[in-house]
Write a protein that holds these residues in place. Structure first.
Motif, PDB file in Angstrom:
ATOM      1  N   SER A  88       0.907  -1.219  -0.091  1.00  0.00           N
ATOM      2  CA  SER A  88       0.032   0.081  -0.059  1.00  0.00           C
ATOM      3  C   SER A  88       0.809   1.485   0.147  1.00  0.00           C
ATOM      4  O   SER A  88       1.995   1.207   0.372  1.00  0.00           O
ATOM      5  CB  SER A  88      -0.861  -0.160   1.306  1.00  0.00           C
ATOM      6  N   ALA A  89       0.429   2.540  -0.530  1.00  0.00           N
ATOM      7  CA  ALA A  89       1.018   3.497  -0.654  1.00  0.00           C
ATOM      8  C   ALA A  89       1.192   4.172   0.807  1.00  0.00           C
ATOM      9  O   ALA A  89       2.351   4.569   1.193  1.00  0.00           O
ATOM     10  CB  ALA A  89       0.162   4.803  -1.274  1.00  0.00           C
ATOM     11  N   GLU A  90       0.314   3.829   1.839  1.00  0.00           N
ATOM     12  CA  GLU A  90       0.744   4.352   3.210  1.00  0.00           C
ATOM     13  C   GLU A  90       1.806   3.644   3.819  1.00  0.00           C
ATOM     14  O   GLU A  90       2.760   4.251   4.419  1.00  0.00           O
ATOM     15  CB  GLU A  90      -0.628   4.057   3.993  1.00  0.00           C
ATOM     16  N   LEU A  91       2.012   2.138   3.581  1.00  0.00           N
ATOM     17  CA  LEU A  91       3.066   1.596   4.162  1.00  0.00           C
ATOM     18  C   LEU A  91       4.108   1.953   3.468  1.00  0.00           C
ATOM     19  O   LEU A  91       5.472   2.059   4.095  1.00  0.00           O
ATOM     20  CB  LEU A  91       2.755  -0.224   4.011  1.00  0.00           C
TER      21      LEU A  91
ATOM     22  N   LEU B  29       5.030   4.822   2.146  1.00  0.00           N
ATOM     23  CA  LEU B  29       5.296   5.997   2.833  1.00  0.00           C
ATOM     24  C   LEU B  29       5.995   6.022   4.042  1.00  0.00           C
ATOM     25  O   LEU B  29       7.000   6.761   4.607  1.00  0.00           O
ATOM     26  CB  LEU B  29       4.056   7.091   2.638  1.00  0.00           C
ATOM     27  N   VAL B  30       5.383   5.131   4.961  1.00  0.00           N
ATOM     28  CA  VAL B  30       6.020   4.864   6.387  1.00  0.00           C
ATOM     29  C   VAL B  30       7.382   4.362   6.380  1.00  0.00           C
ATOM     30  O   VAL B  30       8.437   4.819   6.940  1.00  0.00           O
ATOM     31  CB  VAL B  30       4.788   4.054   7.292  1.00  0.00           C
TER      32      VAL B  30
ATOM     33  N   SER C 154       2.418  -7.089   7.377  1.00  0.00           N
ATOM     34  CA  SER C 154       1.844  -6.700   6.391  1.00  0.00           C
ATOM     35  C   SER C 154       1.583  -7.924   5.129  1.00  0.00           C
ATOM     36  O   SER C 154       0.783  -7.613   4.323  1.00  0.00           O
ATOM     37  CB  SER C 154       2.324  -5.440   5.551  1.00  0.00           C
TER      38      SER C 154
ATOM     39  N   ILE D 172       5.776   5.751  15.977  1.00  0.00           N
ATOM     40  CA  ILE D 172       5.321   5.210  14.581  1.00  0.00           C
ATOM     41  C   ILE D 172       4.654   3.714  15.140  1.00  0.00           C
ATOM     42  O   ILE D 172       3.564   3.164  14.462  1.00  0.00           O
ATOM     43  CB  ILE D 172       6.304   5.001  13.683  1.00  0.00           C
TER      44      ILE D 172
ATOM     45  N   TYR E 120       0.822   2.985  14.354  1.00  0.00           N
ATOM     46  CA  TYR E 120       0.202   1.845  13.670  1.00  0.00           C
ATOM     47  C   TYR E 120      -0.269   0.663  14.106  1.00  0.00           C
ATOM     48  O   TYR E 120      -0.890  -0.025  13.378  1.00  0.00           O
ATOM     49  CB  TYR E 120       1.782   1.413  12.830  1.00  0.00           C
TER      50      TYR E 120
ATOM     51  N   ASP F 281      -4.592   0.108  15.314  1.00  0.00           N
ATOM     52  CA  ASP F 281      -5.738  -0.220  14.150  1.00  0.00           C
ATOM     53  C   ASP F 281      -5.943  -1.473  14.190  1.00  0.00           C
ATOM     54  O   ASP F 281      -7.023  -2.208  13.651  1.00  0.00           O
ATOM     55  CB  ASP F 281      -5.359   0.066  12.815  1.00  0.00           C
TER      56      ASP F 281
END
Length: 218
Positions: free
Chosen positions: A2-5, A7-8, A144, A209, A213, A216
């Protein structure tokens, strides 16, 4: 991935660029080496990157084996609680990490290529225990459930980003020559004084972080 992962993980890689030991060795070599500087420094940086890449592969494969040992019902919850606890401990410990005003950075004992390799391993061993951003990135990728073709190039990219500042310093030194002497001297002094503070900041940021993270999945 994912783009979120992504990015992190990218943010953690940028944070890992502040490695005081690797930068300190680079600055020392730039200030003292006159012959075959580029080749010696690249051997050193390649050793550091290869060491971290190997550690990353071992941990990715090892964590994947451990995670598959749990059932899918409990896997995310257990891992998330572990990440939450580690994050809280890192954040709290960051306030108590010793911020000494002077730290001795590793230096090569000779000018041979083998000494550069040995220095790379020494630096990596010194820093791997405090490589909080790197291990946080590995943990996030493991939870993930990424395929090998996804996390392997990410590890490669992470390690390239991690050694990017020394490569930039080398490039500037080759282009500007004596002009870089005074900035490098100032950087060497700052790295020697505030390496403890840099690690403390890394611990607190990585801790936050991991905490956010993991919330959720609790």
């Amino acid at each position: 991935m994912s783009a979120e992962l992504l990015l992190v993980v990218g943010g953690l890689a940028l944070l890992d660029m502040l490695s005081p030991a690797t930068l300190g060795v680079t600055v020392y070599l730039l200030l003292t080496e006159k012959e075959r500087l580029s080749s010696r420094l690249m051997i050193y940086l390649s050793t550091v990157a290869a060491f971290y890449f190997f550690v990353g592969i071992v941990f990715m494969l090892g964590l994947d084996v451990l995670l598959t040992a749990f059932s899918s019902i409990f896997q995310n919850r257990i891992v998330s609680w572990v990440m939450l606890i580690i994050g809280v401990l890192l954040f709290i410990a960051s306030f108590y990490y010793p911020k000494s005003e002077k730290n001795d950075l590793p230096r090569p004992k000779s000018k041979s290529k083998s000494s550069m390799i040995a220095l790379g391993f020494t630096t990596s061993l010194i820093e791997v225990g405090a490589a909080f951003p790197y291990f946080a990135a590995i943990g996030l990728m493991s939870t993930s459930n990424l395929a090998v073709y996804q996390w392997l190039p990410t590890l490669v990219g992470y390690n390239l980003v991690m050694v990017l500042p020394p490569i930039i310093l080398l490039t500037l030194h080759l282009l500007l020559g004596r002009v870089m002497q005074r900035p490098l001297e100032r950087l060497r002094i700052k790295l020697s004084k505030y390496s403890g503070s840099a690690i403390s900041w890394m611990m607190s940021i990585v801790g936050l972080i991991l905490i956010f993270y993991s919330l959720d999945y609790l």
